[in-house]
Design an enzyme around this catalytic site. Structure first.
Site, PDB file in Angstrom:
ATOM      1  N   HIS A  16       0.830  -1.209   0.000  1.00 47.12           N
ATOM      2  CA  HIS A  16       0.000   0.000   0.000  1.00 47.12           C
ATOM      3  C   HIS A  16       0.864   1.260   0.000  1.00 47.12           C
ATOM      4  CE1 HIS A  16      -3.254   2.457   2.287  1.00 47.12           C
ATOM      5  NE2 HIS A  16      -3.647   2.337   1.035  1.00 47.12           N
ATOM      6  N   ASP A  45      -1.634   6.304  -5.178  1.00 43.59           N
ATOM      7  CA  ASP A  45      -2.776   7.213  -5.332  1.00 43.59           C
ATOM      8  C   ASP A  45      -2.385   8.287  -6.337  1.00 43.59           C
ATOM      9  OD1 ASP A  45      -4.446   6.161  -3.043  1.00 43.59           O
ATOM     10  OD2 ASP A  45      -2.631   6.735  -1.961  1.00 43.59           O
ATOM     11  N   HIS A  58      -2.113  11.135  -1.826  1.00 44.39           N
ATOM     12  CA  HIS A  58      -3.366  10.569  -1.325  1.00 44.39           C
ATOM     13  C   HIS A  58      -4.420  11.641  -1.077  1.00 44.39           C
ATOM     14  CE1 HIS A  58      -6.211   9.141   1.720  1.00 44.39           C
ATOM     15  NE2 HIS A  58      -6.046   7.954   1.162  1.00 44.39           N
TER      16      HIS A  58
END
Ligand code: G3P
Ligand code: MG
Length: 251
Positions: A16, A45, A58
């Site tokens: 992640h 992201d 993000h």
């Protein structure tokens, strides 16, 4: 009717934002650290600068993860690229620059790594962000054997991606099983549903698989839910804990 399962060339374990919390999220330093832990697929992201560069961040605003202020998407890449995206995390990463999608593509393609690009639009730019991210990803990965997986919580962003680069696989991110999620996933010609991990049980996995969709989870940071999701037969886990889960462990 049972639909044929979408081909799935991706690893089960996905790091992640590069390396979870161990390095400044969405920077090249984080992806390098995730790779050092053995990870071969990463989530990031992606959003647009004011002048249309696809870059990694993000939040809609800059304060939490950079030296900048205000709405990131209001600034051109020439300004964003000069910010410090590492000093907020720790002194060891002070001066780490923000990362463009082009730079991350070079890292992934140069090392044979896979990528999940989460389209994270600045509010109000959902469709445009989906279109530009998909067009840029298709260009950057044009010669690659495996395309990046595009995902979003925003159906409008996935619709933009479908319109501009239909050959790139798409995943619908879900925080809840909202009314119409399956119809949306079908209409957007998704290959996967990526759900908040407690949402999965055997019936949901069977329902999703029966539609030919892959079943993935975010963001799993403990051993017991990871073992449960593997026992359920899900297809992938996004984790912060690159230091806990060995990505080559048997499923
Ligand atoms: O793409 C999975 C996960 O990253 C979605 O949530 O808020 O961490 O981007 P978030
Ligand atoms: Mg994300």
């Amino acid at each position: 009717m049972i639909a044929p399962m979408t081909p799935w060339p991706y690893p089960f374990w996905i790091a992640h934002r590069g390396a979870g919390k161990l390095a400044p999220e969405n920077t090249l330093a984080a992806f390098r650290l995730g790779a050092q832990h053995g990870y071969r697929m990463f989530e990031c992201d992606a959003k647009l600068s004011a002048d249309g560069t696809v870059f990694l961040l993000h939040d809609a605003t800059l304060e939490r993860t950079s030296s900048g202020h205000g709405v990131a998407g209001a600034l051109p890449w020439s300004v964003l690229s000069q910010l410090d995206a590492g000093g907020w995390h720790s002194r060891a990463y002070a001066g780490e620059p923000p990362c463009s999608l082009a730079a991350l593509a070079a890292f992934c393609l140069g090392n044979g790594h896979h990528l999940n690009i989460e389209i994270k639009p600045t509010p109000g730019t959902e469709r445009e962000t989906g279109e530009v991210v998909a067009r840029e990803a298709a260009r950057l990965w044009a010669e690659a054997a495996v395309a990046p997986l595009l995902s979003s919580f925003q159906p409008d962003a996935l619709a933009g991606a479908l319109a501009r680069a239909p050959a790139l696989p798409r995943g619908l991110l879900l925080e809840a099983w909202w009314d119409g999620w399956l119809e949306a996933a079908r209409a957007l010609r998704c290959s996967a549903v990526i759900a908040h991990y407690p949402m999965w049980d055997a019936a949901r996995v069977a329902e999703v698989h029966a539609q030919g969709l892959r079943a993935l989870s975010y963001t799993v940071n403990d051993e017991w839910p990871a073992a449960h999701l593997q026992a359920l037969g899900t297809d992938g886990i996004i984790t912060d804990r690159v230091d806990l889960f060995a990505p080559h462990a048997p499923r």
